[in-house]
Write an enzyme that holds these catalytic residues in place. Structure first.
Site, mmCIF file in Angstrom:
data_model
loop_
_atom_site.group_PDB
_atom_site.id
_atom_site.type_symbol
_atom_site.label_atom_id
_atom_site.label_comp_id
_atom_site.label_asym_id
_atom_site.label_seq_id
_atom_site.Cartn_x
_atom_site.Cartn_y
_atom_site.Cartn_z
ATOM 1 N NE ARG A 94 -0.342 1.001 3.299
ATOM 2 C CZ ARG A 94 0.854 2.455 3.938
ATOM 3 N NH1 ARG A 94 1.966 1.606 4.346
ATOM 4 N NH2 ARG A 94 0.442 3.828 3.960
ATOM 5 N N GLY A 95 -0.216 2.663 0.334
ATOM 6 C CA GLY A 95 0.965 3.632 -0.409
ATOM 7 C C GLY A 95 1.150 3.812 -1.842
ATOM 8 C CB ALA A 96 0.123 6.691 -3.515
ATOM 9 C CG ASP B 42 -3.178 8.487 -1.518
ATOM 10 O OD1 ASP B 42 -3.263 8.589 -0.770
ATOM 11 O OD2 ASP B 42 -2.915 7.275 -1.164
ATOM 12 C CG ASN C 132 -2.463 11.626 2.707
ATOM 13 O OD1 ASN C 132 -1.907 10.579 2.148
ATOM 14 N ND2 ASN C 132 -2.199 11.695 4.140
ATOM 15 C CE LYS C 133 -5.608 5.674 4.832
ATOM 16 N NZ LYS C 133 -6.642 4.998 3.627
#
Ligand code: MRU
Length: 338
Positions: A48-50, A230, A240-241
């Site tokens: 995960r994570g862009a 993201d 973002n989150k």
């Protein structure tokens, strides 16, 4: 077991990645040459994570062509991968770059050629992370307390991270007092993943509930907020989150600078502003249960957006590998000096 500080790596014709759903309690490495397995890993947030999604997606597209007699077509594999997670533009950016790298010959030696381009994307991300760390740390003069949200560290990228790369650089320069890591409901990327990284790096940190951020700002404990992103629209609006928007609002209220750290591959110049950014909604079970234990009734209605969007006017600066951009954001122009 000792793990290198990398979320994923490609070796001996297999992609290897840490299953992030199990961290920090278990450190399990998955090795696969199946593009469908990588696709599943992206959907389940094992990877995960862009930027990391972009790199994993790129290696997966190459792997989809590893066994020419038993492969989906390139466009079938592309369609499956590009739809695995909608918000982080890095995934589409990386897949498009791979396809473009083939030029007009979309028949011969696809695996080797796609793999070479995926490797380049990974190498470039390592370099970008390191530059983001330097440019970000240059923004600060004295020792600081930083608040971060979600995980934008090495687990989320190919290199040392984005927001956490700045934090690692501040630590190296002796300019870091403490990091407050939002736990990041509902999947706890902060209390599980950011805490795991900071602990391993010997950084002084505390986990806090997301809901404690405003109070901690009011107490005077936060000098700056730094998060990843993201997708960043052309005007600077940044996804973002979920929970990052509230942080930015609270930071503005308390006159605390709010920084986004992200590589250029996260900037989507095809999208003018936040109205064009797709926000992923995830399964209700992420809220109604924790590790398969019900915490409320599973038939209660749930709103579970994975991301929110921070309007550009709440962002003090965007830190990229090319330098720092200040509001109003013009990414087609050279970065301003720090
Ligand atoms: O749902 P996730 O864990 O993939 O969300 C990740 C984030 O929101 C990160 O902050 C973002 O991708 C930047 S990572 C350098």
């Amino acid at each position: 077991m000792s793990l290198t500080n990398r979320a994923l790596w490609f070796k001996d014709d297999f992609l290897h990645f840490i299953d992030q759903t199990l961290l920090p309690l278990e450190e399990v490495i998955v090795s696969t040459d199946s593009f469908l397995r990588v696709n599943e890993a992206i959907k389940r947030l094992e990877v995960r994570g862009a930027p990391a999604i972009g790199i994993a997606g790129a290696f997966a597209l190459a792997l989809s062509q590893k066994y020419p007699l038993n492969s989906p077509s390139l466009s079938e594999a592309y369609d499956i991968l590009v739809n695995s997670r909608p918000t982080a533009v890095n995934l589409r950016w990386a897949l498009d770059r791979l396809v473009k790298s083939l030029g007009s010959d979309k028949q011969n030696n696809l695996y080797e050629r796609l793999l070479a381009e995926a490797g380049k994307i990974h190498e470039e991300d390592i370099e970008s992370c390191s530059r983001i760390g330097t440019h970000g740390a240059d923004l600060f003069r004295g020792a600081v307390n930083i608040l971060t949200h979600c995980n934008a560290g090495y687990l989320a990228t190919g290199g040392d991270g984005t927001a956490l790369s700045v934090i690692y650089q501040l630590q190296k320069r002796g300019m870091l007092k403490k990091v407050y890591a939002d736990e990041t409901r509902p999947l706890l990327q902060g209390s599980r993943l950011t805490a795991y990284e900071l602990h391993k790096a010997g950084i002084d940190f505390m986990i806090q509930p997301d809901s404690a951020a405003a109070y901690n700002m009011q107490l005077g404990n936060i000098d700056a907020v730094i998060t990843g992103a993201d997708r960043i629209a052309a005007n600077g609006d940044s996804a973002n989150k979920i929970g990052t928007y509230s942080l930015a609002v609270n930071a503005a209220y308390h006159n605390i600078p709010f920084y986004i750290a992200a590589p250029f591959s996260t900037i989507d110049l095809n999208i003018a502003d936040k109205s064009g950014i797709p926000v992923e909604e995830r399964d209700p079970s992420e809220l109604t249960s924790v590790k398969n234990i019900h915490v409320t009734r599973s038939d209660y209605p749930v709103f579970n957006p994975a991301f929110d969007i921070i309007p550009a006017k709440l962002i003090t600066a965007i830190i990229t590998e090319k330098g720092v951009y200040h509001s109003p954001f013009r990414f087609d122009e050279p970065a301003e000096n720090n």
